[in-house]
Design a protein around this motif. Structure first.
Motif, PDB file in Angstrom:
ATOM      1  N   UNK A 107      42.907  46.835  43.362  1.00 46.74           N
ATOM      2  CA  UNK A 107      41.557  46.435  42.988  1.00 46.74           C
ATOM      3  C   UNK A 107      41.294  45.018  43.476  1.00 46.74           C
ATOM      4  N   UNK A 108      40.032  44.633  43.482  1.00 45.01           N
ATOM      5  CA  UNK A 108      39.695  43.220  43.647  1.00 45.01           C
ATOM      6  C   UNK A 108      39.719  42.564  42.266  1.00 45.01           C
ATOM      7  N   UNK A 109      39.705  41.243  42.249  1.00 48.24           N
ATOM      8  CA  UNK A 109      39.728  40.537  40.970  1.00 48.24           C
ATOM      9  C   UNK A 109      38.480  40.831  40.150  1.00 48.24           C
ATOM     10  N   UNK A 110      37.326  40.977  40.797  1.00 51.75           N
ATOM     11  CA  UNK A 110      36.113  41.295  40.055  1.00 51.75           C
ATOM     12  C   UNK A 110      36.197  42.682  39.429  1.00 51.75           C
ATOM     13  N   UNK A 111      36.844  43.622  40.112  1.00 49.14           N
ATOM     14  CA  UNK A 111      37.012  44.947  39.523  1.00 49.14           C
ATOM     15  C   UNK A 111      37.997  44.916  38.361  1.00 49.14           C
ATOM     16  N   UNK A 112      38.979  44.043  38.437  1.00 49.71           N
ATOM     17  CA  UNK A 112      40.038  44.016  37.432  1.00 49.71           C
ATOM     18  C   UNK A 112      39.688  43.186  36.209  1.00 49.71           C
ATOM     19  N   UNK A 113      38.691  42.307  36.302  1.00 53.03           N
ATOM     20  CA  UNK A 113      38.384  41.416  35.182  1.00 53.03           C
ATOM     21  C   UNK A 113      38.012  42.244  33.953  1.00 53.03           C
ATOM     22  N   UNK A 114      38.474  41.800  32.807  1.00 51.98           N
ATOM     23  CA  UNK A 114      38.246  42.547  31.575  1.00 51.98           C
ATOM     24  C   UNK A 114      39.371  43.483  31.220  1.00 51.98           C
ATOM     25  N   UNK A 115      40.318  43.706  32.159  1.00 52.16           N
ATOM     26  CA  UNK A 115      41.464  44.567  31.897  1.00 52.16           C
ATOM     27  C   UNK A 115      42.761  43.802  32.059  1.00 52.16           C
ATOM     28  N   UNK A 116      43.814  44.312  31.447  1.00 51.05           N
ATOM     29  CA  UNK A 116      45.155  43.746  31.605  1.00 51.05           C
ATOM     30  C   UNK A 116      46.152  44.883  31.730  1.00 51.05           C
ATOM     31  N   UNK A 117      47.227  44.634  32.478  1.00 53.05           N
ATOM     32  CA  UNK A 117      48.248  45.641  32.737  1.00 53.05           C
ATOM     33  C   UNK A 117      49.617  45.037  32.439  1.00 53.05           C
ATOM     34  N   UNK A 118      50.605  45.861  32.098  1.00 50.74           N
ATOM     35  CA  UNK A 118      51.952  45.316  31.891  1.00 50.74           C
ATOM     36  C   UNK A 118      52.464  44.513  33.078  1.00 50.74           C
ATOM     37  N   UNK A 119      52.137  44.942  34.290  1.00 54.30           N
ATOM     38  CA  UNK A 119      52.557  44.205  35.487  1.00 54.30           C
ATOM     39  C   UNK A 119      51.396  44.111  36.455  1.00 54.30           C
ATOM     40  N   UNK A 120      51.343  43.003  37.194  1.00 51.35           N
ATOM     41  CA  UNK A 120      50.334  42.810  38.228  1.00 51.35           C
ATOM     42  C   UNK A 120      51.017  42.297  39.486  1.00 51.35           C
ATOM     43  N   UNK A 121      50.588  42.837  40.627  1.00 53.67           N
ATOM     44  CA  UNK A 121      51.043  42.367  41.934  1.00 53.67           C
ATOM     45  C   UNK A 121      49.824  41.790  42.636  1.00 53.67           C
ATOM     46  N   UNK A 122      49.795  40.478  42.818  1.00 58.41           N
ATOM     47  CA  UNK A 122      48.671  39.808  43.463  1.00 58.41           C
ATOM     48  C   UNK A 122      49.030  39.566  44.920  1.00 58.41           C
ATOM     49  N   UNK A 123      48.222  40.114  45.817  1.00 58.25           N
ATOM     50  CA  UNK A 123      48.507  40.087  47.251  1.00 58.25           C
ATOM     51  C   UNK A 123      47.625  39.037  47.914  1.00 58.25           C
ATOM     52  N   UNK A 124      48.264  38.059  48.563  1.00 64.58           N
ATOM     53  CA  UNK A 124      47.555  36.968  49.223  1.00 64.58           C
ATOM     54  C   UNK A 124      47.962  36.928  50.691  1.00 64.58           C
ATOM     55  N   UNK A 125      47.356  37.776  51.540  1.00 62.46           N
ATOM     56  CA  UNK A 125      47.683  37.740  52.970  1.00 62.46           C
ATOM     57  C   UNK A 125      47.152  36.476  53.614  1.00 62.46           C
ATOM     58  N   UNK A 126      47.677  36.156  54.784  1.00 63.98           N
ATOM     59  CA  UNK A 126      47.319  34.899  55.430  1.00 63.98           C
ATOM     60  C   UNK A 126      45.843  34.728  55.683  1.00 63.98           C
ATOM     61  N   UNK A 127      45.134  35.800  56.011  1.00 62.78           N
ATOM     62  CA  UNK A 127      43.714  35.656  56.328  1.00 62.78           C
ATOM     63  C   UNK A 127      42.842  35.575  55.077  1.00 62.78           C
ATOM     64  N   UNK A 128      43.467  35.543  53.883  1.00 63.03           N
ATOM     65  CA  UNK A 128      42.700  35.447  52.646  1.00 63.03           C
ATOM     66  C   UNK A 128      42.542  34.013  52.171  1.00 63.03           C
ATOM     67  N   UNK A 129      43.078  33.047  52.907  1.00 64.21           N
ATOM     68  CA  UNK A 129      43.095  31.667  52.425  1.00 64.21           C
ATOM     69  C   UNK A 129      41.704  31.161  52.090  1.00 64.21           C
ATOM     70  N   UNK A 130      40.724  31.442  52.940  1.00 60.54           N
ATOM     71  CA  UNK A 130      39.377  30.922  52.727  1.00 60.54           C
ATOM     72  C   UNK A 130      38.658  31.615  51.574  1.00 60.54           C
ATOM     73  N   UNK A 131      39.195  32.744  51.112  1.00 57.77           N
ATOM     74  CA  UNK A 131      38.552  33.483  50.028  1.00 57.77           C
ATOM     75  C   UNK A 131      38.988  32.997  48.652  1.00 57.77           C
ATOM     76  N   UNK A 132      40.010  32.160  48.577  1.00 57.51           N
ATOM     77  CA  UNK A 132      40.586  31.805  47.292  1.00 57.51           C
ATOM     78  C   UNK A 132      39.808  30.679  46.622  1.00 57.51           C
ATOM     79  N   UNK A 133      39.771  30.739  45.303  1.00 60.35           N
ATOM     80  CA  UNK A 133      39.181  29.677  44.487  1.00 60.35           C
ATOM     81  C   UNK A 133      39.958  29.627  43.184  1.00 60.35           C
ATOM     82  N   UNK A 134      39.748  28.566  42.422  1.00 59.95           N
ATOM     83  CA  UNK A 134      40.447  28.457  41.134  1.00 59.95           C
ATOM     84  C   UNK A 134      40.107  29.616  40.200  1.00 59.95           C
TER      85      UNK A 134
END
Length: 715
Positions: free
Chosen positions: A636-663
């Motif tokens: 999922x994207x973070x906007x799709x996942x907001x409001x939910x929680x899972x026992x485990x999460x794998x956050x994928x940050x590929x190199x071309x995602x650098x400009x998409x990141x924010x706090x």
């Protein structure tokens, strides 16, 4: 942050990249579906399955893939079809308006999803059918006459409604109302239909482009645009007289204009001239900003301000000893929250996941006092987490609901004879996810004298729809604000709390609660992600794959949700994708309305459509709606996942995602994990830089000004 390369320390070899289309930022709520040809790319292990998959992919590719010029469609028709299908598949149109310019000319990275417009839908297990077949046929003839692809007919008919063919023939630029169509494509369609009558200064074009720009602004979270920003954007889109285009749009009632007084410290004042009255002097010295907005958001924002003023002003302060006794039985921030609610109609409550226990204490105390109190959560998962708290478990059905279910009447106490919600206290959790339209519906539904508590974590991503209601209210200081003093526990709580204040700290994680998995490229990122979900996390922590969520910045790209879902499906539930790319057992993300995402699973498919199980409810999605409202949901994207929680999460940050990141994005993504977080890390120093230096993008809204004129600032 600490940890080994994988959750259990095993080695992982680089794998091949999963194929996926290029895409900047997808539907915030997963509104677009994935094409069958794209989502069935994963090959099964058996040769027969592989051959069947390839055959299906070839057939689907002929129908659904972007059509190259010189093939069945050519030139602008092919480009137009490709653009619309890109948006349906979750992409932004290639020409993104009101986005910050890229710092380098390289290919842009997938960005956090644009925002969309969520609206609660009526209760029911079947999605409403599309437009009438005869309307679609009539629109198809108009499209063919203008050289546009016939495949757009259902979308055009749905957007323009009854008589769509006449509307489109009289004003070809109405094609811009279809998501994904760009002004240059609508211009080509208009030239084909109108011939010599088509001109850049056509009033119809100016109005259509103005409305289109305002819609693009709404996708970026703005409820209105400042007039200079709008006219500059019109000029960039080839509108010769931008001012005239805006005036024409206003005259036709397709947009509204506002003059909001600016009362910011240091605002420049205009000197008064000789002979002016005191009133003239005061007016001349008062700076204003001129805003233009679409009617639906303007009315929603004004209705929200009116409703909040009514909530604040209609409650008589309750100083009874019962409230004080209830507060005395609580402690810390929970007691402070109960006391604030006793004396005020509107209260804001901030805090992380642990702070939900404080809203639970308020709910129990209010119901013990005989009040009709209800807590409403953004998602079914949020509802489940709140009802799982020991204090709430005994309250019975109806005490905790989802907000869409409450507004639609599917959950909660129902409405009284006046149409207001039959309650005395409404506690809305996940309040940062409220857009202006949903927030307006909430306050309009409250009876006079009811109390409203908005509770949430202000560090999360803002709403998927226009506005920043919770942040605006916090800044306006029109009511009491109670900040939780209870931090989220453990290494994960420590990590996420640090991100919230702009610090990416090294966290001691002796139980491998946090693991960093370095990767060199997107192909390795996909391979490592599949290994983590299918092998490493289950082996090290006993967390099954279906209890792990994968989060990545966007739908497209070589390590976006499309590529990850294709690879995860191949490993976890291989199959030919016989129904629009889906098979029984597939994890999915269902979007019943733009901006809303409900995780679920495919049960079966038949002539009625795709049968899903979502949060314990059965849902049937008609065949023609599957592509638009259902995605695979392992990733999922973070906007799709907001409001939910899972026992485990794998956050994928590929190199071309650098400009998409924010706090806020990092805070939201990391905070989806309850027990274990793996970060597939390929952005190097871009991650700490985003946490430290990249706040949420500003949004233009009118709510603070509207509140200032109706509600006095709280002391």
């Amino acid at each position: 942050m600490a940890g080994s390369e994988t959750a259990d320390g095993s080695e992982a070899a680089a794998g091949s990249e999963a194929a996926a289309g290029s895409e900047e930022a997808g539907s915030a709520g997963g509104g677009g579906g994935e094409g069958a040809g794209q989502l069935s790319e994963a090959q099964a292990e058996l040769a027969a399955q592989r051959l069947e998959r390839e055959r299906i992919e070839r057939r689907k590719a002929e129908k659904k893939a972007p059509v190259e010029a010189g093939a069945k469609l050519s030139g602008k028709a092919a480009d137009l079809l490709a653009a619309v299908r890109a948006v349906e598949g979750g992409q932004k149109p290639p020409a993104t308006v009101f986005a910050e310019p890229e710092p380098t000319p390289r290919r842009p990275a997938p960005e956090p999803e644009p925002v969309r417009r969520p609206q609660p839908v009526a209760a029911g297990s079947t999605v409403a059918p599309g437009p009438a077949p005869e309307t679609v046929d009539a629109v198809r003839r108009v499209l063919t006459g203008g050289g546009a692809p016939e495949a757009l007919a259902p979308q055009v008919a749905a957007v323009l409604g009854e008589g769509a063919e006449d509307v489109l023939a009289e004003d070809p630029w109405q094609l811009l109302r279809v998501p994904g169509v760009r002004p240059e494509q609508a211009d080509g369609f208009a030239r084909a239909l109108l011939g010599a009558e088509c001109a850049p200064d056509d009033e119809r074009r100016g109005r259509a482009v103005t409305v289109w720009l305002l819609e693009q602004a709404a996708l970026a979270g703005h409820t209105a645009l400042e007039l200079p920003t709008l006219t500059a954007a019109l000029a960039q889109r080839g509108v010769p007289d931008a001012d005239a285009a805006v005036q024409s749009t206003l005259a036709e009632g397709e947009a509204l204009v506002f003059q909001d007084a600016l009362e910011e410290p240091g605002a420049p004042a205009t000197a008064s001239g000789a002979g002016q009255s005191e009133e003239d002097d005061e007016e001349a010295e008062r700076p204003v900003r001129v805003l233009v907005g679409l009617e639906r958001y303007a009315l929603a924002e004004e209705s929200l301000a009116d409703g909040l003023a009514r909530v604040v002003n209609s409650l008589v302060k309750d100083t009874s000893s019962q409230w004080e006794s209830a507060a005395a039985r609580a402690s810390g921030s929970a007691a402070e929250l109960i006391r604030a609610v006793a004396g005020h109609g509107l209260v804001l409550h901030t805090g992380g996941e642990t702070a939900r226990a404080e809203t639970a204490a308020l709910l129990i105390a209010a119901r013990a006092l005989g009040l009709r109190a209800v807590a409403a959560c953004h998602t079914p998962d949020g509802r489940s987490r709140l009802t799982a708290l020991p204090a709430v478990a005994d309250e019975g059905e109806g005490a905790v609901v989802t907000l869409p279910g409450l507004l639609s009447g599917a959950e909660g106490p129902g409405r009284d004879t006046d149409g207001a919600l039959d309650l005395d206290l409404l506690i809305v959790l996940d309040a940062p996810q409220l857009d202006v339209e949903t927030a307006a519906m909430v306050v309009e539904s409250l009876p006079d004298g009811a109390r409203l508590v908005l509770s949430g974590d202000p560090a999360l991503l803002w709403s998927a729809g226009p506005g920043r209601v919770f942040a605006d209210l916090l800044a306006a200081r029109v009511c009491p604000q109670v900040a939780s003093r209870t931090p989220d526990p453990g290494p994960l709580g420590e990590l996420v709390s640090g991100v919230g204040i702009g610090e990416l700290n090294q966290v001691d994680a002796p139980g491998k609660e946090i693991v960093i998995v370095p990767v060199r490229d997107a192909g390795e990122a996909v391979h490592r992600t599949v290994q983590l979900v299918a092998d490493s996390v289950p082996r090290a922590f006993g967390i099954a794959p279906e209890q792990t969520v994968v989060i990545t910045p966007g739908h497209g790209g070589a390590a976006g949700t499309r590529a990850l879902n294709a690879a995860l499906k191949e490993r976890l539930n291989p199959g030919p994708g016989r129904f629009g790319g889906f098979d029984p057992g597939d994890r999915i993300a269902y979007s019943p309305a733009p901006g809303r995402t409900v995780p679920g699973r495919v049960v079966t498919a038949d002539a009625e459509g795709l049968h899903l199980s979502c949060a314990g409810a059965s849902v049937v999605v008609p065949r023609e709606r599957v592509e638009q409202s259902v995605r695979h949901g392992w990733a999922l994207t973070a906007h799709q996942a907001v409001g939910g929680r899972w026992p485990a999460a794998v956050v994928v940050l590929p190199g071309d995602a650098a400009q998409a990141l924010s706090r806020p994005w990092v805070y939201t993504a990391f905070g989806r994990a309850e027990r274990h977080l793996s970060v597939v890390h390929g952005v190097e120093q871009a991650l700490p830089r985003a946490v430290a230096e990249v706040p949420a993008k500003p949004r233009t809204t009118r709510l603070p000004v509207l509140l200032r004129t109706q509600v006095p600032t709280a002391g």
